[in-house]
Write an enzyme that holds these catalytic residues in place. Sequence first.
Site: not given
Length: 254
Positions: A45, A56
Amino acid sequence: MNRINKKLKEDKKLLSIYFSAGYPRLEDTKVIIENLEKNGVDMIEIGLPFSDPLADGPTIQASSTQALKNGMSSEILFNQLKDIRKTVSIPLIIMGYFNPILQYGVEAFCQKCQETGIDGLIIPDLPVDVYNEQYKAIFQKYGLINVFLITPQTSIERINFIDSISEGFIYMVSSASVTGSNSGFGDEQTSYFNRIADMNLKNSQIVGFGISNNETFTQATKHAKGAIIGSAFIKHLSTHGVDKIKMFTSSILN
C-alpha cells in the site's frame, strides 16, 4: 484478472506493507517497493501523503508531513512509478484521501493508475454509497479494485452491502482507533475477528491497525487472509533507513 485477485487465490497468509510515498526521502519510493517485494511481502500500500489524514496515527502523520515537505505530489508519485512494472510484479495499491484525487480529477487519476500498473485504491473518506453511485463505473473502466474499510462498529447490513459491491478484499480495521495505537489484540478484537469470519463473506478480509510483529501478525491472520503493517514499518524506516528492510520482514514472517 487483477493482480490483487490472483494474490488472494494463493494458499498462504498475505503480508501487506504500507508506507508513505516520498519518505524518508522523496526518491526512496521505488527502492522501498522493490526491496519489499524482494523480501517476501505479498502486497504494498503506497500512501499518497495528505495534509489532514484523519485515520492516521502520529507515526504515519509524521511520515506524511515529511513526504509533503520533501515535495511529494500525485504527479511526482506517478512519475516515480512509471516503470515500476519492469521490476515489480506484486499488487500495488494507492492508499490516500479523496481530496487530492478529486483535485487531480477522478477519471484522470484512475487512468494514470492503470497506465502505471496500480491495481487498486483505498480511500478511507470516500463513502461507500457515493462510490457505488458516482465512481464505480470509472474504477471498473480502468480495472481498479476499490477496497473498503470495516470496523468493529460497522453494522451487519453495512458489511453485507460492502461485501456485495467489493471485488477484491475487505480492509478489516482491528479497532475503532487511529493507526499505530495498539499493541496486541484482546478478547474484544478476537471476538470481532471470529464474528466476521462466521459471516462467510464472498470477499477475503485483510486486517489492519495494531499489527507490529510476528505475534500480532499470527493473531490477525488466524481467521483472515492477511494483515497490513504500516506504523511499525515506518518506525523501522525512520530508524534503519531503506537498506534494512529484510530485517523487518524477517521479524514478521519468521
